[in-house]
Design an enzyme around this catalytic site. Structure first.
Site, short mmCIF file in Angstrom:
data_model
loop_
_atom_site.label_atom_id
_atom_site.label_comp_id
_atom_site.label_asym_id
_atom_site.label_seq_id
_atom_site.Cartn_x
_atom_site.Cartn_y
_atom_site.Cartn_z
N HIS A 32 -5.79 -6.90 -2.37
CA HIS A 32 -7.07 -6.86 -3.08
C HIS A 32 -7.10 -7.90 -4.20
CE1 HIS A 32 -6.91 -2.56 -1.57
NE2 HIS A 32 -8.10 -2.94 -1.13
N GLN A 56 -17.74 5.50 7.44
CA GLN A 56 -16.86 4.78 8.37
C GLN A 56 -15.64 5.59 8.78
OE1 GLN A 56 -16.35 1.60 5.36
NE2 GLN A 56 -14.20 1.56 5.99
N GLN A 146 -13.39 -6.32 11.40
CA GLN A 146 -14.52 -6.00 10.52
C GLN A 146 -15.27 -7.27 10.16
OE1 GLN A 146 -13.92 -3.14 7.23
NE2 GLN A 146 -14.39 -4.84 5.87
N SER A 179 -3.64 0.23 1.59
CA SER A 179 -3.68 1.41 0.72
C SER A 179 -3.02 2.59 1.40
CB SER A 179 -5.13 1.73 0.36
OG SER A 179 -5.72 0.66 -0.35
#
Length: 257
Positions: A32, A56, A146, A179
């Site tokens: 990130h 999602q 994505q 994560s």
């Protein structure tokens, strides 16, 4: 850095100049931060969204287990030079009576493994693009599928934003930062290394899919596939290690710009 939680507060915080957006679900790690710093180097104003998007996640996904640590995220974003951290509630983005969704017609990989997943991704990202009005939105290569969906949406719906993709950030042992890695036990984490190692084995092989599957060392993938994303062919895979689902990919041919 301003932390804003409502759409009204966000609108008041936006300034002129070149604006960059980093959409996230929080639990910030070095991947990130690489996106935030890239946005900082290219843009006048950097906005990061922090929203664990329920739309999602499927019925069997880990919405409730998804890592959350907003206080730490605020510190990380501030240190990375972010100007605005947008941390809305679900009610802000999906108010009562919400009934409009964005469906991008894609197949294979995550689209087949997680029906409805990309509908949630495309819908929330279009909302963020409309609210923040960024010139550039930054994503990591680990989420290349994505990215392909969002680029299709941006093209088809004439959304005035450039989608930028940065390389996947990995730990020294090769595991892609995620994560969800926080859920892995020490033993599971060692087992998870089979995923990036298998993809690397596939990258150099005449039959990348077969070679990757053969190198998984007992790890059972949900899929191992070759997918075309922009100007690149990616070898991509997903697998569960214990109760944790991980995805990863490598570029086999071309360039993921």
């Amino acid at each position: 850095m301003k932390v804003v939680r409502t759409i009204q507060e966000l609108r008041l915080a936006l300034e002129g100049g070149r604006r960059g957006l980093v959409p996230t679900m929080g639990a910030f790690h070095a991947g990130h931060v690489s996106l935030m710093r890239a946005a900082r180097s290219e843009c006048t104003q950097v906005v990061v969204s922090l929203f664990v998007n329920p739309a999602q996640f499927g019925a069997t996904d880990d919405l409730e287990r998804y890592p959350r640590d907003e206080q730490q995220d605020v510190r990380v974003a501030q240190e990375a030079g972010v100007d605005v951290l947008f941390a809305p509630s679900a009610q802000q983005l999906y108010p009562d009576g919400f009934a409009t969704w964005v469906d991008v017609d894609v197949a294979g990989g995550e689209a087949s493994a997680r029906p409805g997943h990309f509908r949630g991704v495309a819908t929330v990202c279009l909302k963020l693009f409309n609210l923040v009005r960024p010139d550039v939105a930054f994503f990591g290569q680990k989420d290349a599928q994505q990215v392909a969906v969002l680029r299709q949406m941006v093209r088809d719906l004439n959304v005035p934003v450039t989608i930028r993709v940065l390389p996947t950030v990995r730990d020294a042992d090769g595991l892609a930062l995620s994560s969800r890695n926080a859920h892995l036990s020490a033993e599971e984490r060692q087992h998870a290394l089979a995923l990036p190692r298998a993809l690397e084995a596939g990258r150099a092989a005449a039959d990348p899919v077969a070679a990757a599957r053969a190198a998984l060392n007992g790890l059972e993938p949900e899929y191992v596939e070759l997918l075309r994303v922009g100007g690149a062919t990616l070898l991509t895979a997903a697998a569960r290690i214990g109760s944790t689902r991980l995805i990863d990919n490598v570029v086999v041919e071309g360039e993921l710009a």
